[in-house]
Scaffold this active site. Structure first.
Site, PDB file in Angstrom:
ATOM      1  N   GLY A  10      39.452  27.590 -21.724  1.00  0.00           N
ATOM      2  CA  GLY A  10      39.421  26.142 -21.535  1.00  0.00           C
ATOM      3  C   GLY A  10      39.787  25.288 -22.734  1.00  0.00           C
ATOM      4  N   ASP A  36      27.792  22.431 -21.967  1.00  0.00           N
ATOM      5  CA  ASP A  36      27.032  22.072 -20.767  1.00  0.00           C
ATOM      6  C   ASP A  36      25.558  22.430 -21.038  1.00  0.00           C
ATOM      7  OD1 ASP A  36      26.573  21.340 -18.107  1.00  0.00           O
ATOM      8  OD2 ASP A  36      27.081  23.299 -17.328  1.00  0.00           O
ATOM      9  N   LYS A  62      28.021  17.378 -22.329  1.00  0.00           N
ATOM     10  CA  LYS A  62      27.161  16.866 -21.251  1.00  0.00           C
ATOM     11  C   LYS A  62      25.717  16.999 -21.730  1.00  0.00           C
ATOM     12  CE  LYS A  62      29.423  19.213 -17.637  1.00  0.00           C
ATOM     13  NZ  LYS A  62      29.442  19.784 -16.266  1.00  0.00           N
ATOM     14  N   PHE A  92      31.562  17.543 -12.826  1.00  0.00           N
ATOM     15  CA  PHE A  92      32.336  18.764 -13.035  1.00  0.00           C
ATOM     16  C   PHE A  92      33.762  18.362 -13.367  1.00  0.00           C
ATOM     17  CE2 PHE A  92      34.716  22.555 -12.408  1.00  0.00           C
ATOM     18  CZ  PHE A  92      33.887  23.505 -12.985  1.00  0.00           C
ATOM     19  N   ASP A 102      39.285  24.125 -15.915  1.00  0.00           N
ATOM     20  CA  ASP A 102      39.714  24.534 -14.571  1.00  0.00           C
ATOM     21  C   ASP A 102      38.638  24.321 -13.504  1.00  0.00           C
ATOM     22  OD1 ASP A 102      37.965  26.694 -15.488  1.00  0.00           O
ATOM     23  OD2 ASP A 102      38.671  27.770 -13.726  1.00  0.00           O
ATOM     24  N   ARG A 158      44.147  23.293 -14.928  1.00  0.00           N
ATOM     25  CA  ARG A 158      44.146  23.357 -16.393  1.00  0.00           C
ATOM     26  C   ARG A 158      45.316  22.568 -16.984  1.00  0.00           C
ATOM     27  NH1 ARG A 158      40.432  27.257 -18.105  1.00  0.00           N
ATOM     28  NH2 ARG A 158      40.206  29.095 -16.805  1.00  0.00           N
TER      29      ARG A 158
HETATM   30  P1  5GP Z   1      27.255  26.412 -20.918  1.00  0.00           P
HETATM   31  O1  5GP Z   1      26.917  27.778 -21.414  1.00  0.00           O
HETATM   32  O2  5GP Z   1      27.231  25.356 -21.977  1.00  0.00           O
HETATM   33  O3  5GP Z   1      26.400  26.034 -19.732  1.00  0.00           O
HETATM   34  O4  5GP Z   1      28.705  26.521 -20.289  1.00  0.00           O
HETATM   35  C1  5GP Z   1      29.838  26.284 -21.011  1.00  0.00           C
HETATM   36  C2  5GP Z   1      31.069  26.698 -20.244  1.00  0.00           C
HETATM   37  O5  5GP Z   1      30.950  26.427 -18.836  1.00  0.00           O
HETATM   38  C3  5GP Z   1      32.218  25.838 -20.731  1.00  0.00           C
HETATM   39  O6  5GP Z   1      32.822  26.402 -21.872  1.00  0.00           O
HETATM   40  C4  5GP Z   1      33.101  25.792 -19.514  1.00  0.00           C
HETATM   41  O7  5GP Z   1      33.925  26.933 -19.481  1.00  0.00           O
HETATM   42  C5  5GP Z   1      32.124  25.842 -18.338  1.00  0.00           C
HETATM   43  N1  5GP Z   1      31.829  24.467 -17.859  1.00  0.00           N
HETATM   44  C6  5GP Z   1      30.682  23.768 -18.020  1.00  0.00           C
HETATM   45  N2  5GP Z   1      30.778  22.540 -17.472  1.00  0.00           N
HETATM   46  C7  5GP Z   1      32.025  22.459 -16.957  1.00  0.00           C
HETATM   47  C8  5GP Z   1      32.738  21.427 -16.264  1.00  0.00           C
HETATM   48  O8  5GP Z   1      32.270  20.309 -16.005  1.00  0.00           O
HETATM   49  N3  5GP Z   1      34.022  21.724 -15.900  1.00  0.00           N
HETATM   50  C9  5GP Z   1      34.610  22.920 -16.156  1.00  0.00           C
HETATM   51  N4  5GP Z   1      35.866  23.101 -15.738  1.00  0.00           N
HETATM   52  N5  5GP Z   1      33.968  23.914 -16.808  1.00  0.00           N
HETATM   53  C10 5GP Z   1      32.692  23.678 -17.211  1.00  0.00           C
END
Ligand code: 5GP
Length: 174
Positions: A43, A102, A130, A151, A158, A164
């Site tokens: 990403g 996230d 976020k 999201f 993606d 992407r």
């Molecule tokens: P975390 O471990 O912080 O919960 O997740 C991080 C990963 O989840 C990010 O690097 C991304 O790949 C995916 N992710 C989290 N939120 C989003 C979102 O709103 N959109 C997309 N496309 N991917 C997300």
């Protein structure tokens, strides 16, 4: 099923402008020292390209891929390194380039994984944050934009491997 794509949240121009601002801040903070930029696959590739062009220090680049296996919408905390770094980071200033923080679970694991390799420092630069979703105790040192709990897609991000290539950030309406 047809996805419903929302409005544009950030244009390419806004993102590039922000990359320039952060690049200046990073250059100042690192005071001319070399930086080892680690892009999280997949990403963050578009954001990585913007950031590396805006950092005047000597820069090396590398790539890492982590995947988290969650139960439902919340990551379980089990993070797997699918592709590790190619280079040696011992004694170096590592700057992780992330697409979005996230829950923070993936990033906190990644940071610990890199810290074990003996770098001089590990900092984080994320395109999006976020904060309302945070579970793990991790904070980016440099953030492009903070957003609500949407999201998001585009600019490298993606939805089922699609979108992407959008040259802006939007979101999936759900
Ligand atoms: P975390 O471990 O912080 O919960 O997740 C991080 C990963 O989840 C990010 O690097 C991304 O790949 C995916 N992710 C989290 N939120 C989003 C979102 O709103 N959109 C997309 N496309 N991917 C997300």
């Amino acid at each position: 099923m047809i996805d419903t794509v929302g409005r544009v949240l950030f244009t390419e121009e806004q993102i590039i402008k922000r990359a320039r601002e952060l690049g200046r801040e990073i250059a100042e903070d690192y005071n001319g020292e070399p930086i080892y930029m680690v892009c999280t696959l997949r990403g963050a590739v578009v954001w990585m390209a913007d950031m590396m062009k805006n950092i005047p220090n000597d820069v090396e680049i590398d790539f890492i891929m982590a995947s988290s296996y969650g139960s439902g919408t919340i990551s379980s905390g089990s993070v797997n390194i699918k592709k590790d770094l190619e280079g040696d980071i011992s004694g170096k200033n590592v700057l992780i380039i992330e697409d979005i923080v996230d829950t923070g679970i993936t990033l906190s694991h990644l940071k610990k994984h890199l810290e074990k390799k003996g770098p001089k420092s590990v900092k984080i630069c994320t395109l999006l944050d976020k904060p309302s979703r945070r579970i793990a105790d991790v904070k980016a040192d440099y953030t492009g934009f903070s957003i609500d709990n949407l999201f998001v897609i585009g600019y490298g991000l993606d939805y089922d491997q699609k979108y992407r290539n959008l040259p802006y950030i939007s979101y999936i309406e759900g």
